[in-house]
Write a protein that holds these residues in place. Structure first.
Motif, PDB file in Angstrom:
ATOM      1  N   UNK A  19      27.229  41.407  66.059  1.00 42.98           N
ATOM      2  CA  UNK A  19      28.456  40.851  66.628  1.00 42.98           C
ATOM      3  C   UNK A  19      29.653  41.622  66.077  1.00 42.98           C
ATOM      4  N   UNK A  20      29.622  41.874  64.758  1.00 41.88           N
ATOM      5  CA  UNK A  20      30.694  42.642  64.130  1.00 41.88           C
ATOM      6  C   UNK A  20      30.822  44.029  64.774  1.00 41.88           C
ATOM      7  N   UNK A  21      29.695  44.737  64.932  1.00 42.51           N
ATOM      8  CA  UNK A  21      29.729  46.082  65.515  1.00 42.51           C
ATOM      9  C   UNK A  21      30.271  46.066  66.931  1.00 42.51           C
ATOM     10  N   UNK A  22      29.818  45.078  67.720  1.00 45.35           N
ATOM     11  CA  UNK A  22      30.275  44.991  69.106  1.00 45.35           C
ATOM     12  C   UNK A  22      31.775  44.755  69.166  1.00 45.35           C
ATOM     13  N   UNK A  23      32.250  43.808  68.340  1.00 48.01           N
ATOM     14  CA  UNK A  23      33.669  43.459  68.378  1.00 48.01           C
ATOM     15  C   UNK A  23      34.525  44.627  67.871  1.00 48.01           C
ATOM     16  N   UNK A  24      34.101  45.262  66.756  1.00 46.13           N
ATOM     17  CA  UNK A  24      34.921  46.331  66.182  1.00 46.13           C
ATOM     18  C   UNK A  24      34.975  47.559  67.103  1.00 46.13           C
ATOM     19  N   UNK A  25      33.825  47.955  67.696  1.00 42.22           N
ATOM     20  CA  UNK A  25      33.866  49.119  68.594  1.00 42.22           C
ATOM     21  C   UNK A  25      34.741  48.823  69.813  1.00 42.22           C
ATOM     22  N   UNK A  26      34.641  47.597  70.342  1.00 41.96           N
ATOM     23  CA  UNK A  26      35.462  47.264  71.509  1.00 41.96           C
ATOM     24  C   UNK A  26      36.939  47.230  71.136  1.00 41.96           C
ATOM     25  N   UNK A  27      37.246  46.699  69.948  1.00 41.17           N
ATOM     26  CA  UNK A  27      38.644  46.652  69.515  1.00 41.17           C
ATOM     27  C   UNK A  27      39.197  48.068  69.377  1.00 41.17           C
TER      28      UNK A  27
ATOM     29  N   UNK B 221      33.304  46.982  77.887  1.00 42.37           N
ATOM     30  CA  UNK B 221      32.957  47.690  76.651  1.00 42.37           C
ATOM     31  C   UNK B 221      32.065  46.833  75.752  1.00 42.37           C
ATOM     32  N   UNK B 222      32.197  45.500  75.824  1.00 38.79           N
ATOM     33  CA  UNK B 222      31.320  44.636  75.022  1.00 38.79           C
ATOM     34  C   UNK B 222      29.868  44.807  75.440  1.00 38.79           C
ATOM     35  N   UNK B 223      29.636  44.959  76.744  1.00 38.31           N
ATOM     36  CA  UNK B 223      28.261  45.024  77.239  1.00 38.31           C
ATOM     37  C   UNK B 223      27.720  46.428  77.360  1.00 38.31           C
ATOM     38  N   UNK B 224      28.550  47.429  77.060  1.00 40.76           N
ATOM     39  CA  UNK B 224      28.120  48.812  77.230  1.00 40.76           C
ATOM     40  C   UNK B 224      26.968  49.143  76.279  1.00 40.76           C
ATOM     41  N   UNK B 225      25.910  49.720  76.831  1.00 40.73           N
ATOM     42  CA  UNK B 225      24.708  49.922  76.034  1.00 40.73           C
ATOM     43  C   UNK B 225      24.454  51.370  75.655  1.00 40.73           C
TER      44      UNK B 225
ATOM     45  N   UNK C 227      25.975  48.953  64.296  1.00 44.96           N
ATOM     46  CA  UNK C 227      25.029  48.570  65.339  1.00 44.96           C
ATOM     47  C   UNK C 227      25.760  47.616  66.282  1.00 44.96           C
ATOM     48  N   UNK C 228      25.402  47.607  67.554  1.00 46.90           N
ATOM     49  CA  UNK C 228      26.021  46.621  68.441  1.00 46.90           C
ATOM     50  C   UNK C 228      24.929  45.767  69.078  1.00 46.90           C
TER      51      UNK C 228
END
Lengths: 324, 280
Positions: free
Chosen positions: A87-95, A245-249, A271-272
């Motif tokens: 969750x952290x990785x997903x949020x930080x990369x999107x931010x 961007x949150x769902x980008x794989x 990791x996301x």
């Protein structure tokens, strides 16, 4: 519009059931029933999607409860699953992606809507929309072979300017949260540009004329009058970009480094949610492991639904206002 | 009189927006140029005709992945286009207000679901009960992804047909169904075809939902029940592999995929601007 508006009145029989069959024969109602079935299929598929995600993640939900979302141990061998690093990785990369993508996207949208002549603007928008059509695996390919080497070359410069912050400390191997953020920002910019341009174009000309007549410069008109008017639509485009961007794989999986730990440095691998599902799904053994990955899918689904819902409301409210 | 400061701010900010545009367009041109250079030069006829070689050996091609992608797209079209198109007809021609709102909202919702989650859906629906990866499950995943786009694009293009055309047909005594089939759909034809082409171009590049549905295969995949290779998945596996020759082939495959997607996009948009301009 009523479906039966053209049925032949003289042919209407008395009984209810026979009336139904009579109407079906007229063709209109056959078309109605067929198309209605297809429309209902959408609802059924969506409901089934939610049900399957929920049903198949029952084992880890029963075992971990809400602690799944807030613990950070991901150890398939020991049967311990915590989703926080993902969750952290997903949020930080999107931010990060938004941080770089918003100024770039809104700036370009202003240029295309306010400054460029219509023909050039349409041509450039066409090119930018093509950029949105590039498959994500291609962004990943360029990420690995072009962006990562480029960032390694730029690293001393970044460190010289920002090295004093904990966000840019520690060793840098190329694959990192930062790289994923940069790739994502390139991927979301076309969305921000094409929607923002449209909402800026929908701002009534009188607004601009009024400001210009009061002596404002072109930039002041744009920044103080046009942008505030189009604010909600631009916010909507940003939310849509965020959901994407949150769902980008693929692109993220290829450059983020795939390490399920939380580091404070952006130079470190991460990791996301989408990346861990892509990497570990085929090798997940046992109901608990597979269920944990599906529960991650459920978390991702929930996140994107909320963000998308907000985006729709915002975009709808401006385009309606602009049209009136 | 404008103060100097305001003039400078005006000039600087306006040129900055130009720089932003330049950066965005430059990225696309860079991607194209780089793939042309790296992929185009390493593309050989073997790529289109040969099977992949065993791990670590150089040479070989991706003929099976090209066929696999074609099969997956065919299957996806069979699922996505009829449901999406007819659903779009419902929304444009029959829908009442409140139920249509629910359908539209759900469609947008489904459109926003990340592709990897759609992959999980196809996995739980087909792979899990069957116990093996298959072309069928990959096609289903892509098909589900096509539905929301198909429904919204066909609704939009059908709505763009002027009401007067419908009224004319009905005034001549045609039933509503007949009006839709013989007047409305032909009038919106260019737009509908464009929508389908853009839809196909979008799912052709999807990788994530295929990773654990159609999986991959180093050989031909006869029928619909076996795992199959697909072009985007091959790009992914070859790009992260340690072998130099595989990386070269990943560039070739990337080049082919990008050309395919961009060609469809450009053709579709040209078709729309030429034939559909009267309706827009």
């Amino acid at each position: 519009m009523a479906a039966s508006s053209t049925t032949n009145i003289s042919a209407r029989p008395s009984g209810r059931a026979s009336a139904f069959w009579q109407r079906l024969r007229s063709g209109d109602d056959i078309a109605y029933v067929i198309t209605l079935t297809c429309a209902l299929t959408i609802l059924a598929i969506t409901a089934l999607l939610v049900f399957e995600l929920f049903e198949n993640s029952a084992v880890p939900r029963d075992k971990f409860g809400w602690s799944f979302l807030v613990t950070s141990t991901w150890d398939p061998v020991a049967g311990q699953f915590g989703a926080l690093p993902f969750i952290y990785g997903t949020v930080v990369t999107s931010a990060l992606a938004l941080l770089m993508g918003i100024p770039l996207g809104v700036g370009a949208a202003i240029f295309l809507a306010e400054l460029a002549p219509t023909k050039i603007s349409n041509g450039l928008t066409f090119l930018i929309e093509l950029l949105a059509a590039v498959p994500s695996v291609i962004f990943g390919l360029l990420g690995i072979f072009v962006l990562v080497p480029a960032l390694i070359a730029l690293e001393p410069a970044i460190r010289a300017v920002l090295g004093w912050t904990p966000a840019f400390s520690g060793p840098f191997y190329g694959v990192s949260v930062l790289s994923a953020g940069v790739v994502l920002s390139v991927m979301i910019v076309p969305f921000i540009i094409s929607i923002s341009r449209e909402v800026i174009l929908a701002v009534p000309t009188e607004q601009r004329e009024g400001a210009l007549a009061l002596g404002a410069t072109k930039w002041e008109t744009t920044w103080d009058v046009v942008i505030p008017f189009a604010r909600k639509g631009i916010m909507g485009s940003i939310f849509l970009a965020l959901a994407r961007s949150l769902g980008e794989t693929m692109a993220v999986t290829m450059v983020i480094g795939n390490e399920p730990k939380i580091h404070e440095s952006l130079f470190a691998p991460g990791y996301s949610i989408a990346a861990v599902i892509a990497n570990e799904f085929t090798e997940a053994t046992g109901e608990l492991y597979l269920g944990a990955l599906i529960e991650l899918g459920l978390v991702l689904f929930g996140l994107t639904i909320i963000i998308n819902g907000l985006a729709r409301v915002l975009v709808l409210s401006t385009t309606k206002k602009g049209a009136s | 009189m404008l103060s100097l400061r305001r003039k400078v701010v005006n000039a600087v900010m306006l040129s900055l927006t130009g720089v932003c545009t330049f950066l965005a367009v430059g990225t696309l041109l860079f991607i194209l140029g780089y793939l042309f250079f790296h992929g185009g030069t390493s593309l050989t006829t073997d790529f289109f005709t040969k099977l992949p070689t065993p791990v670590g050996e150089s040479g070989g091609g991706m003929a099976n992945a090209l066929l696999g992608s074609a099969k997956l797209l065919l299957l996806a079209s069979c699922i996505g286009i009829p449901i999406g198109f007819l659903g779009g007809v419902y929304l444009a021609e029959f829908g009442g207000s409140s139920f249509s709102f629910v359908v539209r909202y759900t469609t947008d919702l489904l459109n926003g679901v990340p592709s990897i989650v759609i992959g999980i859906f196809a996995y739980t629906l087909i792979v899990l009960p069957q116990g093996h990866f298959s072309t069928l499950s990959g096609g289903l995943a892509l098909g589900v992804m096509m539905i929301p786009i198909a429904i919204r694009s066909s609704e939009d293009f059908l709505r763009a047909v002027p009401v007067s055309l419908r009224e004319g047909a009905m005034a001549l005594g045609a039933s509503k169904a007949k009006t839709i089939v013989t007047v409305v759909i032909p009038a919106a034809k260019a737009g509908l075809i464009t929508g389908i082409m853009l839809n196909l171009a979008r799912v052709a590049g999807e990788t994530a939902p295929l990773l654990f549905t159609s999986f991959s295969n180093r050989f031909w995949s006869p029928g619909w029940e076996q795992p199959t290779a697909a072009l985007p998945v091959m790009i992914y596996t070859y790009a992260i592999s340690p072998y130099a020759d595989w990386k070269r082939q990943a560039w070739s495959a990337g080049f082919v995929l990008l050309m395919l997607v961009l060609t469809i996009n450009i053709c579709a948009r040209m078709l729309l601007s030429k034939r559909g301009s009267a309706l827009r």
